[in-house]
Design a protein around this motif. Structure first.
Motif, PDB file in Angstrom:
ATOM      1  N   SER A 143       1.145  -1.103  -0.542  1.00 38.23           N
ATOM      2  CA  SER A 143       0.380  -0.417  -0.367  1.00 38.23           C
ATOM      3  C   SER A 143       0.664   0.993  -0.356  1.00 38.23           C
ATOM      4  O   SER A 143       2.269   1.610   0.168  1.00 38.23           O
ATOM      5  CB  SER A 143      -0.953  -0.313   1.543  1.00 38.23           C
ATOM      6  N   VAL A 144       0.465   2.101  -0.225  1.00 36.06           N
ATOM      7  CA  VAL A 144       1.169   3.707  -0.607  1.00 36.06           C
ATOM      8  C   VAL A 144       0.363   4.654   0.403  1.00 36.06           C
ATOM      9  O   VAL A 144      -0.910   4.772  -0.312  1.00 36.06           O
ATOM     10  CB  VAL A 144       2.076   4.138  -1.323  1.00 36.06           C
ATOM     11  N   ILE A 145       0.662   5.701   1.096  1.00 32.41           N
ATOM     12  CA  ILE A 145      -0.161   6.457   1.831  1.00 32.41           C
ATOM     13  C   ILE A 145       0.463   7.621   0.997  1.00 32.41           C
ATOM     14  O   ILE A 145       1.977   7.932   0.889  1.00 32.41           O
ATOM     15  CB  ILE A 145       0.275   6.290   3.344  1.00 32.41           C
ATOM     16  N   ASP A 146      -0.516   8.800   0.741  1.00 35.46           N
ATOM     17  CA  ASP A 146      -0.600   9.522   0.230  1.00 35.46           C
ATOM     18  C   ASP A 146      -0.591  11.330   1.064  1.00 35.46           C
ATOM     19  O   ASP A 146      -1.758  10.917   1.451  1.00 35.46           O
ATOM     20  CB  ASP A 146      -0.745   9.966  -1.224  1.00 35.46           C
TER      21      ASP A 146
ATOM     22  N   ALA B 208      -3.984  -5.219   4.521  1.00 35.46           N
ATOM     23  CA  ALA B 208      -3.534  -3.747   4.198  1.00 35.46           C
ATOM     24  C   ALA B 208      -3.011  -2.613   4.598  1.00 35.46           C
ATOM     25  O   ALA B 208      -2.600  -1.770   4.509  1.00 35.46           O
ATOM     26  CB  ALA B 208      -2.997  -4.563   2.880  1.00 35.46           C
ATOM     27  N   LEU B 209      -4.928  -2.110   4.456  1.00 38.27           N
ATOM     28  CA  LEU B 209      -5.645  -1.659   4.692  1.00 38.27           C
ATOM     29  C   LEU B 209      -5.583  -1.144   6.029  1.00 38.27           C
ATOM     30  O   LEU B 209      -4.358   0.925   6.689  1.00 38.27           O
ATOM     31  CB  LEU B 209      -6.679  -0.730   4.591  1.00 38.27           C
ATOM     32  N   LEU B 210      -4.822  -1.648   6.889  1.00 41.53           N
ATOM     33  CA  LEU B 210      -4.954  -1.335   8.535  1.00 41.53           C
ATOM     34  C   LEU B 210      -3.479  -0.930   9.250  1.00 41.53           C
ATOM     35  O   LEU B 210      -3.006  -0.812   9.493  1.00 41.53           O
ATOM     36  CB  LEU B 210      -5.381  -2.362   9.388  1.00 41.53           C
TER      37      LEU B 210
ATOM     38  N   LEU C   7      -2.462   2.360   7.915  1.00 43.89           N
ATOM     39  CA  LEU C   7      -3.028   2.977   8.915  1.00 43.89           C
ATOM     40  C   LEU C   7      -2.386   3.573   9.718  1.00 43.89           C
ATOM     41  O   LEU C   7      -1.788   4.604  10.750  1.00 43.89           O
ATOM     42  CB  LEU C   7      -4.191   3.683   9.072  1.00 43.89           C
ATOM     43  N   ALA C   8      -1.893   2.065  10.593  1.00 45.92           N
ATOM     44  CA  ALA C   8      -1.087   1.766  11.754  1.00 45.92           C
ATOM     45  C   ALA C   8       0.146   2.315  11.435  1.00 45.92           C
ATOM     46  O   ALA C   8       0.404   3.870  12.596  1.00 45.92           O
ATOM     47  CB  ALA C   8      -1.209   0.053  11.707  1.00 45.92           C
TER      48      ALA C   8
ATOM     49  N   TYR D  31       1.560  -5.602  14.497  1.00 45.50           N
ATOM     50  CA  TYR D  31       0.826  -5.662  15.813  1.00 45.50           C
ATOM     51  C   TYR D  31      -0.150  -4.919  15.727  1.00 45.50           C
ATOM     52  O   TYR D  31      -1.415  -5.670  16.221  1.00 45.50           O
ATOM     53  CB  TYR D  31       2.200  -5.709  16.768  1.00 45.50           C
ATOM     54  N   LEU D  32      -0.489  -3.817  15.260  1.00 45.65           N
ATOM     55  CA  LEU D  32      -1.870  -2.651  16.168  1.00 45.65           C
ATOM     56  C   LEU D  32      -3.017  -3.277  14.813  1.00 45.65           C
ATOM     57  O   LEU D  32      -4.220  -3.432  15.761  1.00 45.65           O
ATOM     58  CB  LEU D  32      -1.231  -1.032  15.069  1.00 45.65           C
ATOM     59  N   ALA D  33      -2.588  -3.684  13.385  1.00 51.48           N
ATOM     60  CA  ALA D  33      -3.292  -3.734  12.912  1.00 51.48           C
ATOM     61  C   ALA D  33      -4.002  -5.357  13.309  1.00 51.48           C
ATOM     62  O   ALA D  33      -5.274  -5.139  13.777  1.00 51.48           O
ATOM     63  CB  ALA D  33      -2.678  -4.564  11.224  1.00 51.48           C
ATOM     64  N   ALA D  34      -3.577  -5.887  13.730  1.00 48.46           N
ATOM     65  CA  ALA D  34      -3.803  -7.553  14.353  1.00 48.46           C
ATOM     66  C   ALA D  34      -5.180  -6.956  15.690  1.00 48.46           C
ATOM     67  O   ALA D  34      -6.156  -7.481  15.508  1.00 48.46           O
ATOM     68  CB  ALA D  34      -2.709  -9.032  14.746  1.00 48.46           C
TER      69      ALA D  34
END
Ligand SMILES: [Zn+2]
Length: 511
Positions: free
Chosen positions: A234-237, A259-261, A264-265, A289-292
Motif C-alpha cells: 500500500s502507499v499513503i499520500d 494491508a489497509l490497517l 494506517l497503523a 501488531y496494531l493491525a492485528a
C-alpha cells in the motif's frame, strides 16, 4: 548470493563434503560447467600426452612449436587456436573432441583445476597470499584440505556479504525484546482500543466495513489501483491524505483490509523514515501488531480464547473464523495473548515450502535452527518438525497436528499451509507438552523425533545412500531473492523509492 540461496548450497555442500568427489565445487570462480575453458583443455592435453609417454619436448617438436608454448597451453594460460588443437590432436593420436570435452581428465585433475581457479579468483587475490604450487609434488590430502578451506572461505564470504552485521544484530535484539515481553505490547493494545472506541466499535469482532471507517476517521480516502509499485502492499499520500491499495484480486491478494490497517497503523503510530535497520524492523512489528489488535481486539479476543480454554478446545482456526482474519493473523494474535492472558508459553513459525524459516517467535524454549551468529531467519527447519511435515499432508483443508520430541523437550504443534504468489508457506503454532491439554487436536497419533542441530537427524543423508550416490549427484541450488538480503538498502528497505514517487506523481489529483 542471498542467505536462503546460501543455505541451500550449504546443505548440498554438507552432503558433498567428501572433497575427493570428482566434481569441482560450484563456487562462483569458474566458468559455466558445460563449456571447456583453457585450463581444462590444457589439462586434457597434458593427460593425453603423459599417458602416451610423450615429453613436453616430444609434443612441441611434433607440432613445430617451442616447449614453452606447449607448457603455456597445458597450464591454461592461453586459449589454443583451433588449428593448434588440430595439430595437437593429430600428434597425440586423438580427436579434437577429446581435447574439447568439459570433463576433467581425472579426479586428481578436477581437484587441481578447482584449486587453480580458486587461486586465480578475485577473493583469493584480496588476501595478498602466494598460491601453492599445483602439481604432482602436492600430496593429495593437502590438496583436498586446501580446497575445502577455499570452499569454506567462499561460503563465509558470500554469507557475510548477503546479511550485513547490522541486520543480524537488529533481528536478534528485536527477538530477545519481544520474548521478554511475551510478544505482548500493552501500549499498542491501548492505542487499538482508543481507535476502535473513536469509530464507535466497542465489542466483538471488527466488521469488514469498519476498516474503511477507521480510515475516514483519520481523514483518509481510499483509492484502489492496479498499478501499485511492485515492492509495496500500500502507499499513503499524506499531502492529499489518500491511501492507495491494490484493486481487488490484484496479484492474488484479497486481504486488502489487513494491508489497509497496517498502512494506517504506521500513520497512527507516527512512524517516520527509519534511521536504521533496527528501527525499520521495530516499525514493521508495531504496525503488524496494531493491525492485528484492531482486527482481533483484545477484550473479545481474550474472552473467546478463555472460553475455549475452559472447554479445553483452543483452536487457531476457530479464532480465525470468529474474527474473519487469515490463519496467520489468528496465529500471530494468539501468540500476543496466550502467555499474558492464558498463561501458555508458545512458539510461532512461518516456513517457506523450501524449508527456509521466514518468521519465528518463541518463549517456550523450543530451539529454532540458527547459524553460528544466532540468526534464525533464513535457516533450514528440521524436516521432522510439524512446520515441514505439513507440506507432505494431502489434506490441506484440516489443520495438521503433531507431537515432536526435540532436544529441548516434547512439543505439540498445529500447522496449515497457505498459498501466496511467493510460494506455499506453513504457519505453525506450538506449545510444550504440558500445555497441550487446552488444545483441540491433542488426540493426534502423529509423532516424530528431531535430533537437530545434530546433522545426522535430517541434514546428512544415510551413509548407505551417500556411498552409492555421493559421487554421482550434482544438484544446482535455485537462487531466490531473500527478504533479508534485500532489506538493508534504502530508506524503506526492500522498496524502490523512485518507483513509489513516480506512482504518487501519476495518481495525484490536479492542484
Ligand atoms: Zn532434523
Amino acid at each position: 548470493m542471498s542467505p536462503s540461496g546460501m543455505a541451500g548450497i550449504t546443505e548440498n555442500r554438507r552432503t558433498a563434503r567428501n572433497v575427493s568427489s570428482s566434481r569441482p565445487a560450484q563456487n562462483g570462480t569458474g566458468p559455466a560447467e558445460s563449456e571447456p575453458d583453457a585450463l581444462t583443455i590444457g589439462r586434457r592435453i597434458r593427460y593425453l600426452r603423459t599417458s602416451k609417454g610423450m615429453t613436453l619436448d616430444d609434443l612441441a617438436s611434433a607440432i613445430d612449436r617451442a616447449p614453452s608454448q606447449v607448457s603455456t597451453l597445458e597450464n591454461g594460460k592461453r586459449e589454443p587456436k583451433f588449428s593448434q588443437l588440430q595439430a595437437i590432436a593429430r600428434a597425440l593420436g586423438a580427436g579434437v573432441d577429446d581435447l574439447l570435452s568439459a570433463e576433467p581428465p581425472s579426479e586428481r585433475d578436477a581437484l587441481e583445476i578447482e584449486l587453480e581457479r580458486a587461486q586465480r579468483g578475485p577473493l583469493f587475490a584480496t588476501l595478498g597470499l602466494e598460491g601453492v604450487r599445483i602439481g604432482k609434488s602436492l600430496p593429495h590430502d593437502a590438496l583436498a584440505t586446501i580446497l575445502a578451506l577455499h570452499r569454506e572461505l567462499e561460503r563465509l564470504h558470500s554469507e557475510r556479504a548477503a546479511t550485513p552485521e547490522e541486520a543480524r544484530r537488529a533481528n536478534g535484539e528485536l527477538r530477545d525484546d519481544m520474548r521478554a515481553k511475551d510478544n505482548y505490547l500493552p501500549e499498542l493494545e491501548q492505542v487499538a482500543k482508543a481507535l476502535l472506541a473513536d469509530v464507535g466499535h466497542t465489542s466483538g469482532p471488527l466488521p469488514q466495513r469498519m476498516a474503511a471507517e477507521i480510515a475516514a476517521h483519520l481523514g483518509f480516502t481510499l483509492h484502489y489501483v492496479s498499478d501499485l509499485p511492485h515492492s509495496t502492499r500500500s502507499v499513503i499520500d499524506t499531502r492529499y491524505r489518500r491511501v492507495y491499495l491494490p484493486s481487488k484480486g490484484f496479484r492474488g491478494r484479497s486481504n486488502t483490509r489487513s494491508a489497509l490497517l497496517q498502512a494506517l497503523a504506521s500513520h497512527v503510530l507516527d512512524h517516520t523514515e527509519p534511521r536504521d535497520y533496527g528501527e525499520f524492523l521495530r516499525q514493521r512489528v508495531e504496525a503488524n501488531y496494531l493491525a492485528a489488535a484492531l482486527m482481533v481486539p483484545e477484550k473479545p479476543g481474550v474472552k473467546f480464547l478463555r472460553d475455549a480454554k475452559d472447554e479445553r478446545a483452543i483452536a487457531i482456526e476457530d479464532l480465525r473464523d470468529a474474527f474473519g482474519v487469515s490463519f496467520e493473523t489468528a496465529a500471530h494474535r494468539f501468540t500476543n495473548l496466550a502467555t499474558r492472558h492464558l498463561g501458555i508459553p508458545v512458539h510461532f513459525m512461518k516456513v517457506h515450502e523450501s524449508g527456509i524459516l521466514h518468521k519465528a517467535y518463541e518463549n517456550d524454549g523450543v530451539r529454532f535452527p540458527s547459524d553460528a551468529l544466532g540468526a534464525v531467519e533464513g535457516q533450514h527447519v528440521c524436516k521432522q518438525w510439524t512446520a515441514r511435515r505439513v507440506f507432505d499432508v494431502e489434506d490441506r483443508f484440516n489443520p495438521y497436528a503433531q507431537y515432536t520430541d526435540t532436544t529441548s523437550g516434547t512439543y505439540w504443534c498445529t500447522s496449515r499451509v497457505e498459498n501466496t504468489p511467493d510460494g506455499a508457506f506453513s504457519v505453525s503454532v506450538g506449545v510444550p507438552f504440558a500445555h497441550v491439554k487446552w488444545f483441540e487436536g491433542r488426540e493426534t497419533t502423529e509423532r516424530r523425533a528431531s535430533r537437530c542441530p545434530d546433522e545426522s537427524c535430517c541434514r546428512r543423508p544415510p551413509q548407505e545412500l551417500s556411498e552409492k550416490w555421493g559421487d554421482f549427484a550434482w544438484p544446482s541450488a535455485r537462487p531466490h531473492a531473500s527478504m533479508l538480503a534485500a532489506m538493508p538498502s534504502g530508506a524503506y528497505p526492500g522498496v524502490e523509492t523512485t518507483e513509489v514517487y513516480k506512482f504518487l506523481e501519476r495518481h495525484a489529483p490536479e492542484d
